[in-house]
Write a protein that holds these residues in place. Sequence first.
Motif, mmCIF file in Angstrom:
data_model
loop_
_atom_site.group_PDB
_atom_site.id
_atom_site.type_symbol
_atom_site.label_atom_id
_atom_site.label_comp_id
_atom_site.label_asym_id
_atom_site.label_seq_id
_atom_site.Cartn_x
_atom_site.Cartn_y
_atom_site.Cartn_z
ATOM 1 N N VAL A 175 0.888 -1.161 0.000
ATOM 2 C CA VAL A 175 0.000 0.000 0.000
ATOM 3 C C VAL A 175 0.921 1.205 0.000
ATOM 4 N N ILE A 176 0.942 1.933 -1.119
ATOM 5 C CA ILE A 176 1.952 2.974 -1.328
ATOM 6 C C ILE A 176 1.267 4.329 -1.289
ATOM 7 N N SER A 177 1.657 5.137 -0.308
ATOM 8 C CA SER A 177 1.038 6.443 -0.090
ATOM 9 C C SER A 177 1.983 7.554 -0.495
ATOM 10 N N CYS A 178 1.408 8.609 -1.082
ATOM 11 C CA CYS A 178 2.199 9.774 -1.477
ATOM 12 C C CYS A 178 1.258 10.963 -1.596
ATOM 13 N N GLY A 179 1.800 12.172 -1.541
ATOM 14 C CA GLY A 179 0.985 13.359 -1.769
ATOM 15 C C GLY A 179 0.887 14.286 -0.587
ATOM 16 N N ALA A 180 1.084 13.774 0.630
ATOM 17 C CA ALA A 180 1.026 14.580 1.844
ATOM 18 C C ALA A 180 1.618 13.737 2.964
ATOM 19 N N PRO A 181 1.992 14.363 4.086
ATOM 20 C CA PRO A 181 2.568 13.579 5.187
ATOM 21 C C PRO A 181 1.549 12.619 5.797
ATOM 22 N N LEU A 182 2.028 11.466 6.219
ATOM 23 C CA LEU A 182 1.245 10.520 6.994
ATOM 24 C C LEU A 182 1.597 10.705 8.465
ATOM 25 N N ALA A 183 0.608 10.883 9.316
ATOM 26 C CA ALA A 183 0.874 11.003 10.751
ATOM 27 C C ALA A 183 1.453 9.700 11.276
ATOM 28 N N GLY A 184 2.397 9.796 12.206
ATOM 29 C CA GLY A 184 3.017 8.604 12.761
ATOM 30 C C GLY A 184 2.010 7.667 13.400
ATOM 31 N N ALA A 185 1.001 8.234 14.076
ATOM 32 C CA ALA A 185 -0.030 7.402 14.704
ATOM 33 C C ALA A 185 -0.811 6.624 13.654
ATOM 34 N N THR A 186 -1.080 7.253 12.520
ATOM 35 C CA THR A 186 -1.794 6.584 11.429
ATOM 36 C C THR A 186 -0.962 5.454 10.846
ATOM 37 N N VAL A 187 0.332 5.689 10.676
ATOM 38 C CA VAL A 187 1.240 4.667 10.139
ATOM 39 C C VAL A 187 1.182 3.405 10.990
ATOM 40 N N LEU A 188 1.321 3.560 12.311
ATOM 41 C CA LEU A 188 1.355 2.387 13.184
ATOM 42 C C LEU A 188 -0.006 1.700 13.252
ATOM 43 N N ARG A 189 -1.086 2.478 13.275
ATOM 44 C CA ARG A 189 -2.429 1.875 13.289
ATOM 45 C C ARG A 189 -2.669 1.038 12.037
ATOM 46 N N PHE A 190 -2.260 1.572 10.881
ATOM 47 C CA PHE A 190 -2.497 0.848 9.626
ATOM 48 C C PHE A 190 -1.684 -0.443 9.585
ATOM 49 N N MET A 191 -0.419 -0.368 9.956
ATOM 50 C CA MET A 191 0.408 -1.574 9.888
ATOM 51 C C MET A 191 0.001 -2.595 10.946
ATOM 52 N N ASP A 192 -0.473 -2.139 12.087
ATOM 53 C CA ASP A 192 -0.981 -3.078 13.086
ATOM 54 C C ASP A 192 -2.234 -3.794 12.579
ATOM 55 N N ALA A 193 -3.023 -3.089 11.756
ATOM 56 C CA ALA A 193 -4.267 -3.675 11.246
ATOM 57 C C ALA A 193 -4.040 -4.557 10.021
ATOM 58 N N TYR A 194 -3.135 -4.153 9.112
ATOM 59 C CA TYR A 194 -2.998 -4.844 7.828
ATOM 60 C C TYR A 194 -1.623 -5.461 7.582
ATOM 61 N N GLY A 195 -0.732 -5.329 8.543
ATOM 62 C CA GLY A 195 0.602 -5.886 8.374
ATOM 63 C C GLY A 195 1.591 -4.848 7.869
ATOM 64 N N ASP A 196 2.836 -5.215 7.817
ATOM 65 C CA ASP A 196 3.894 -4.289 7.401
ATOM 66 C C ASP A 196 3.964 -4.223 5.877
ATOM 67 N N ILE A 197 2.970 -3.560 5.299
ATOM 68 C CA ILE A 197 2.856 -3.455 3.838
ATOM 69 C C ILE A 197 2.784 -1.997 3.388
ATOM 70 N N LEU A 198 2.957 -1.054 4.320
ATOM 71 C CA LEU A 198 2.792 0.367 3.995
ATOM 72 C C LEU A 198 4.121 0.979 3.574
ATOM 73 N N TYR A 199 4.087 1.714 2.447
ATOM 74 C CA TYR A 199 5.244 2.455 1.943
ATOM 75 C C TYR A 199 4.846 3.920 1.827
ATOM 76 N N ASN A 200 5.763 4.805 2.186
ATOM 77 C CA ASN A 200 5.490 6.238 2.112
ATOM 78 C C ASN A 200 6.479 6.881 1.145
ATOM 79 N N VAL A 201 5.965 7.449 0.062
ATOM 80 C CA VAL A 201 6.812 8.094 -0.946
ATOM 81 C C VAL A 201 6.749 9.603 -0.743
ATOM 82 N N TYR A 202 7.905 10.225 -0.609
ATOM 83 C CA TYR A 202 7.972 11.682 -0.516
ATOM 84 C C TYR A 202 8.478 12.233 -1.838
ATOM 85 N N GLY A 203 7.719 13.154 -2.404
ATOM 86 C CA GLY A 203 8.110 13.780 -3.657
ATOM 87 C C GLY A 203 7.191 14.939 -3.958
#
Length: 682
Positions: A444-472
């Motif tokens: 699950v690859i996110s880009c376009g704005a910052p992801l809050a740290g709390a959101t990052v951990l909640r998502f990975m706790d729910a769906y596994g370590d599949i989250l990627y954050n692209v900064y550009g």
Amino acid sequence: MWDLLLDPQTYPRVFTGIGACSRLDIPGAQPVFEFRIGTPGAGIRVLRVRVVTGRWYESCELHVPEIGSFAALRLTGEGDRSRIAVTFFTPGRVHRHVAGLSNSAVQEWAVKGLRRIADIVRGVPTSVVANGEASPVRRSFGVMRQVTASGVVRTNAQVAVKQLLSLNKWGFNLAGGYAAGAAYSPHRPAVIDERGARTFAEMDERTTALAGAMAAVGLGAGDAVGLLSRNHAGMIETMVASGKLGVDVALLNAGLAARTIEQIVQRHRLSALFVDGDLEELVQYLHADLPRFTTDLLPPFPDRYTVDDLIDMGEKDFRIPAHPGRLIVLTSGTSGVPKGARRPHPKGFATIAALLSRIPLEMESAMLIPAPLFHTWGLAGLQLSTALRSTVILPERFDAEDCLHLVAEYGITTMIVVPTMVNRILDLPPAVRARYDTSSLRHVISCGAPLAGATVLRFMDAYGDILYNVYGSTEVSWATIATPADLRFAPTTAGRPPLGTRVAVLGPDHKPVPVGATGHIFVGNHMLFDGYVNAAPPDEAHGMLDTGDIGYFDVNERLFIAGRDDEMIISGGENVFPRPVEEALAHLPQVSEVAVVGVPDPEFGQRLAAFVVKHEGSGLDPDMVRTYIRHRLSRFSVPRDVTFLPALPRGETGKILKWLLAGGHNGEFPPGMGGLGISGSA
């Protein structure tokens, strides 16, 4: 030195093995911080550290009561010469990895960190990280390794020749990607939308016919057309056909006002418009002589040609241009009228290799793109899909539950999202999320704005370590990519540069600042944009472009974003950024979304104002918000105004339109965005 040592949030920047540090809200007690300790390989441990400070120039102790460990710091010396003594008590209890280290190894670790703090004081220029960008040989080898190992280029000579001939004819763009896919796997579904499916062969054949029809109605190389469309196959076919004909395409944001679209049409001197039928009202007052074509199946007028009508003309003969048409992507416009940025064509396989160097994407899998294709990130996902020969599933509009349904229905492996989509999925009731099998998801690859740290951990706790954050950004394409391992270690990081990319944090003199120090973020890669249309380009230094963001590198070469340069405020002589306040408030269980902006203040010059969306039925008032921030951050970071809203104003790409919030902080909000309550000054 002592000012930096007294702030525990300095430690993740300069000491290896410390991923993050955040202050906890424990009123009436000595300051308590939560540290993330360890490495992605050795495991992450979360510890609460109590900070006890003696006289400011003399001593500081960090206690971990739950394990009986502490570190004591003593400062002595005179003038510019200082001596720092550090005493550790049972450091092996902090993490199992430390338990295996000798005393000399622990000492060496401490000395290296202290030297980095000294480097910050001295201004040593160390904040430059390059991944093969300065070494053509290493970069070329890395590109070849990535594209052959992943299967982007087949080792079968006959198949590889077909691919390369298609790319040579049309270029390394969408047109070349679909033609190469047609050469290798013609019957594989390329695009599935709400109307049906198109194979790679059909996409290639239909876009060639569409390019011929566009030439027959008078369009040709050097012209530019506007494309106002939601996500569906007709939108993609228009982009691909225009590229084959040498026609530039201005991707118009479906959330823009009619007046703004009129300005863009005039600025870009567009020769024609391709518009979805239900978006016709946004262009109905444009000059009647401007040709219009409908991109979907429902033309608003009986005599209006649709894309299908043009394809059915059967015109396939046209002159192949010397240069394929370019895509013009509009900037987000979060601070006003968006600018048009000319996107360059990918140069060989280096673009796909850069992303594969940080994200292990799979060939010929299913990719869901709910992010708008007129946005840089949605478009980048589409371009990726052609190189990977992925089947793209395109919902016209984003709906959180529908996304989970599509993941389960099609066995989606990769999902291209913007941060607000991550939040919306997490906001679904647990019972709703549990209905859908999402086990196929790998990225699950996110880009376009910052992801809050709390959101990052909640998502990975729910769906596994599949989250990627692209900064550009639209201007620099990509800068850094944070992997799930990066995000577990440091949830707010923007990650590290991918292959062929250089990132530097520069001071006002355009010289690198020290690691751990904050400065302007500059990026260099082969996909820097070709400039704005009728606007001055951003600042440039050493072949890199200014992103407009402020941030820093930590000792692990991970980038962190402090905020936008134009968002920083000066309150009572102190530089204050909104993002740390947003990050802190995101940890409150009552908060669904939050945005913080700077507003004028007669006493301090500027102050922060917070806009909060609460979870339904949760209790939270302005005094609670201010008290919470007062215990976590500096007094200048406390928002004196706290407004509760039913929703934050967002653009079509999901970015928060902070200029609307700043303009409405006195209660003068646009229709449909009224506040639920606003505090006075604290």
